[in-house]
Enzyme design. Structure first.
Site, PDB file in Angstrom:
ATOM      1  N   TYR A   1      -1.818  -0.656  10.991  1.00 39.46           N
ATOM      2  CA  TYR A   1      -1.942  -1.309   9.676  1.00 39.46           C
ATOM      3  C   TYR A   1      -0.751  -0.965   8.792  1.00 39.46           C
ATOM      4  CZ  TYR A   1      -3.244  -1.716   4.746  1.00 39.46           C
ATOM      5  OH  TYR A   1      -3.225  -1.975   3.392  1.00 39.46           O
TER       6      TYR A   1
ATOM      7  N   LYS B   1       2.342  -3.288   7.317  1.00 36.52           N
ATOM      8  CA  LYS B   1       2.617  -3.463   5.889  1.00 36.52           C
ATOM      9  C   LYS B   1       4.052  -3.014   5.570  1.00 36.52           C
ATOM     10  CE  LYS B   1       0.247  -4.668   2.979  1.00 36.52           C
ATOM     11  NZ  LYS B   1      -0.086  -6.021   2.437  1.00 36.52           N
TER      12      LYS B   1
ATOM     13  N   THR C   1       0.824  -1.205   0.000  1.00 37.14           N
ATOM     14  CA  THR C   1       0.000   0.000   0.000  1.00 37.14           C
ATOM     15  C   THR C   1       0.861   1.260   0.000  1.00 37.14           C
ATOM     16  OG1 THR C   1      -1.441   1.275   1.469  1.00 37.14           O
ATOM     17  CG2 THR C   1      -0.098  -0.378   2.513  1.00 37.14           C
ATOM     18  N   ASP C   2       0.289   2.366  -0.468  1.00 35.77           N
ATOM     19  CA  ASP C   2       0.996   3.649  -0.384  1.00 35.77           C
ATOM     20  C   ASP C   2       1.013   4.182   1.052  1.00 35.77           C
ATOM     21  OD1 ASP C   2      -1.682   4.359  -0.148  1.00 35.77           O
ATOM     22  OD2 ASP C   2      -1.645   5.902  -1.724  1.00 35.77           O
ATOM     23  N   GLU C   3       0.238   3.555   1.940  1.00 32.00           N
ATOM     24  CA  GLU C   3       0.165   4.066   3.317  1.00 32.00           C
ATOM     25  C   GLU C   3       1.483   3.882   4.069  1.00 32.00           C
ATOM     26  OE1 GLU C   3      -3.533   3.253   5.358  1.00 32.00           O
ATOM     27  OE2 GLU C   3      -4.599   3.065   3.467  1.00 32.00           O
TER      28      GLU C   3
END
Ligand code: NAD
Ligand code: TYD
Length: 359
Positions: free
Chosen positions: A161, A165, A136-138
């Protein structure tokens, strides 16, 4: 000759779209779907594929070495695509445990098991093997009003989260640099489309709107996400598996930056048009501003220059056409989402699919 893809987390939102995408487009591929069936895993998303010879579902955990050893031996996959994860930021705040367990420990165990399999392959099969990790870009943290994430943006995750990741991405890179496992990573922006579990912003607002329940917007609704129609990510992951350079990371984004409130208002307008309320009042009346998420990242945006230059990436859907398709899909698939709203689906599938490895 048929080649096998091992897809993990294929009963989730993106995984189920990916499996459908691959099987519809590539007759020379069979898919093995390893999924634990957490609350987010729903075999109904792939029900039409059951019984077809190119699709095999196995219920199990990516962290279970015994299950994995059985799958390598039985199917000899050409590639692994790792979608399996706990994926919802709000759940990671209220209960981070499963995020650490699956996203970090599970990814580690999958990597280790894949490495053991890879080392035993003959050289020709080794040359073609890929471990594709979906991220993810998060992991990059929060942007202000300017700029966009590139592949070299330093990791700076905010939530349990995104931290889990980020840890998994680091492990994947380490298994490449240290052990030579041929890995690929994609970091993607927010996806939307069919089969998304109605806890994420877009399906939650569609279904609450249909049921005339409040539409909870965090804070002032000013946070910005870069929305990508799910099929576009599936297409790009498949391209990266085939053409991506081993060891590389590719950012995938929608070039559709929209503040949350505008997303919710657009959904309301689509519902007003496609499913008007009996009293003809606008669905916008249901919008309710609620307490903000702690550590809420302000803005995400992807700079997709690398994937565009190397692999010819082009986003294919405008946000307005993709959102219209998505609202229509939920309107036309009540039988998919009604059991999710009531929770009834879980007992049914737990009984129907016994776990490959007894827990
Ligand atoms: P999802 O929550 O809809 O699905 C996750 C799936 O993984 C479920 O089917 C679940 O049963 C399965 N799973 C969970 N733990 C497992 C385990 N230990 N072993 C086997 N299966 C397990 O998630 P999603 O939205 O489809 O996201 C898929 C992947 O893409 C995730 O890795 C996520 O981080 C990443 N991602 C998602 C988005 C997005 O907008 N949804 C954006 C970028 C990246
Ligand atoms: P979400 O779909 O949970 O994705 P992520 O947090 O991974 O970006 O949320 C998208 C945006 O919508 C995020 O800024 C939080 C916000 N949001 C709300 O305002 N209300 C909600 O009920 C939810 C679930 C999210």
């Amino acid at each position: 000759m048929t080649e096998t893809l091992l897809v993990t987390g294929g009963c989730g939102f993106i995984g189920s779209n990916f499996i459908r995408y691959v099987l519809e487009r590539d007759n020379a591929v069979q898919v093995v779907n390893l999924d634990k069936l957490t609350y987010a895993g729903n075999p109904a998303s792939l029900q039409d594929l059951e019984g077809t010879s190119r699709y095999h579902f196995v219920r199990g955990d990516i962290g279970d070495a015994t299950v994995l050893a059985t799958l390598w031996a039985r199917f000899r996959p050409r590639a692994v695509v790792n979608f399996a994860a706990e994926s919802h930021v709000d759940r990671s705040i209220s209960g981070p445990d499963d995020f650490i367990h699956t996203n970090i420990l599970g990814t580690y165990r999958l990597l280790q098991s894949a490495l053991e399999y890879y080392r035993e392959l003959p050289p020709q099969e080794q040359a073609g093997f890929r471990f594709h990790h979906v991220s993810t870009d998060e992991v990059f943290g929060s942007l202000g009003t300017e700029g966009a994430f590139t592949e070299t943006t330093p990791y700076d995750p905010s939530s349990p989260y995104s931290a889990s990741k980020a840890a998994s991405d680091h492990l994947v890179r380490a298994w490449h640099r240290t052990f030579g496992l041929p890995v690929l990573i994609t970091n993607c922006s927010n996806n939307y489309g069919p089969y998304q579990f109605p806890e994420k912003l877009i399906p939650l607002m569609i279904l609450n709107g249909l049921e005339e329940k409040p539409l909870p917007v965090y804070g002032k609704g000013e946070n910005v996400r870069d929305w990508l129609y799910v099929e576009a990510q599936c297409a790009e992951i498949y391209t990266v598996i085939q053409q991506g350079r081993v060891g590389e990371t590719y950012n995938i984004g929608g070039q559709n930056e929209i503040p949350n409130l505008a997303v919710v208002e657009t959904i309301c307008d689509l519902l007003d048009e496609l499913h008007p309320r009996d009293d003809r009042r606008s669905h916008r009346d249901l919008i309710t501003f609620v307490t903000d998420r702690p550590g809420h990242d302000f803005r995400y945006a992807i700079d997709a220059t690398k994937i565009r230059r190397e692999l010819g990436w082009q986003p294919r859907h405008s946000f307005s056409s993709g959102l219209r398709r998505t609202v229509r899909w939920y309107l036309e698939h009540r039988s998919w989402w009604e059991p999710l709203r009531s929770g009834a689906y879980q007992d049914y599938y737990r009984k129907q699919y016994r776990s490959l490895h007894a827990h």
